[in-house]
Design an enzyme around this catalytic site. Structure first.
Site, PDB file in Angstrom:
ATOM      1  N   PRO A  67       0.882  -1.347  -0.075  1.00  0.00           N
ATOM      2  CA  PRO A  67      -0.081   0.183   0.146  1.00  0.00           C
ATOM      3  C   PRO A  67       0.944   1.368  -0.044  1.00  0.00           C
ATOM      4  O   PRO A  67       0.349   2.310  -0.289  1.00  0.00           O
ATOM      5  CB  PRO A  67      -0.741  -0.344   1.234  1.00  0.00           C
ATOM      6  N   GLU A  75       3.393  -7.122   8.645  1.00  0.00           N
ATOM      7  CA  GLU A  75       3.836  -5.875   8.511  1.00  0.00           C
ATOM      8  C   GLU A  75       4.614  -5.753   7.271  1.00  0.00           C
ATOM      9  O   GLU A  75       5.136  -4.514   6.844  1.00  0.00           O
ATOM     10  CB  GLU A  75       4.621  -5.482   9.694  1.00  0.00           C
ATOM     11  N   ARG A  99      -3.509  -9.444 -20.114  1.00  0.00           N
ATOM     12  CA  ARG A  99      -4.786  -9.290 -20.965  1.00  0.00           C
ATOM     13  C   ARG A  99      -4.117  -8.345 -22.135  1.00  0.00           C
ATOM     14  O   ARG A  99      -4.728  -8.082 -23.397  1.00  0.00           O
ATOM     15  CB  ARG A  99      -5.947  -8.522 -20.453  1.00  0.00           C
ATOM     16  N   ASP A 156     -10.633   1.126 -23.744  1.00  0.00           N
ATOM     17  CA  ASP A 156     -10.815   0.752 -22.146  1.00  0.00           C
ATOM     18  C   ASP A 156     -10.681   2.182 -21.386  1.00  0.00           C
ATOM     19  O   ASP A 156     -10.054   3.012 -21.765  1.00  0.00           O
ATOM     20  CB  ASP A 156      -9.670  -0.231 -21.700  1.00  0.00           C
TER      21      ASP A 156
END
Length: 277
Positions: free
Chosen positions: A92, A119, A161, A176
């Site tokens: 993150p 962690e 893809r 897209d």
């Protein structure tokens, strides 16, 4: 392309055997290898984590298992002819994962993923391998998961893809959301299929017209509508040159105006009762 994933939960990566990714693997377009990190532990408890230096809650994944695992994976790849690996670290605290980054990664021949738990991984592991290959610390969103395996699935599907031959129609990803080019900072608009009427809801007349120019304009306008409604931040940072005259007309209808302090047709801002935010 070769993909290696080192994880303490190999079973989490089973979805890589289905759908487009699974078919690409079956056709030999994608070589996916999943490795159990605990195979590189040497105590009877197969320990992969320890308490953090400096104190605090949670556990940190140890250097030794990760270092030995990555060395083995890289050695195997080189022996079987792979080259130019890049390390992908789902976290993150990483760079946001975007379509632009997916395109960048799809052009590499070999990706090695290190989905962490607890962690995270002792920082020295990342720093060590950054001296040997490109390292991408990547975040799939502003939230925290229990582990990085879900992020691996997201990144793999987005990248796979884009590989030649994976999609049935090579043009499928051209329009897209976020696709490089005209859609780089826009969301794709709504799509429709048969029947032309369902529960009193009709297909937009333009889509039935057969007029390719009008259909393209309708789709562009719908993309602008959806983007201004759901992701106004994309419009605000969009390159002004990305908007043509018709785009600017639609943005004006939607309550947006170019920045009067900027160049003609500069960055757009939302109007609220004729006052720019």
């Amino acid at each position: 392309m070769r993909l290696d994933v080192v994880t303490i939960f190999p079973e989490y990566l089973e979805p890589l055997n289905v759908s487009l990714v699974g078919k690409a693997r079956a056709r030999g377009q994608l070589n996916v290898q999943v490795h159990d990190l605990r195979e590189w532990t040497y105590d009877r408890h197969n320990t992969v984590d320890d308490t953090p230096y400096g104190g605090g809650p949670g556990m940190v994944m140890k250097t030794e298992p990760w270092g030995d695992a990555l060395d083995a994976v890289l050695a195997d790849g080189y022996e079987t002819g792979s080259h130019a690996p890049a390390l992908i670290v789902p976290t993150p605290s990483g760079r946001p994962f975007t379509q632009e980054l997916a395109v960048e990664l799809s052009e590499r021949p070999w990706l090695v993923f290190t989905p962490a738990r607890y962690e995270g991984i002792d920082r020295r592991v990342i720093d060590e391998y950054a001296t040997r290959m490109p390292v991408h610390e990547v975040s799939i969103g502003d939230y925290v998961l229990a582990g990085g395996e879900a992020a691996v699935l997201v990144i793999t599907e987005a990248v796979a893809r884009l590989l030649p031959g994976v999609l049935g129609n090579a043009e499928s990803h051209r329009d897209d959301s976020f696709a490089p080019g005209a859609m780089a900072n826009l969301l794709e608009g709504p799509v429709y299929t048969k029947p032309p009427a369902w529960r009193g809801r009709e297909i937009p007349e333009t889509l039935l017209s057969g007029h390719h120019g009008k259909i393209a304009r309708w789709r562009r306008d719908e993309a602008l509508k959806r983007t201004t409604a759901n992701r106004p931040d994309l419009i605000e940072r969009c390159d002004p040159k990305a908007f043509d005259k018709k785009d600017r007309e639609m943005l004006s209808i939607l309550g947006w105006a170019p920045d009067p302090a900027g160049e003609p047709y500069g960055r757009f801002w939302r109007r609220v009762d004729d006052v720019e935010e």
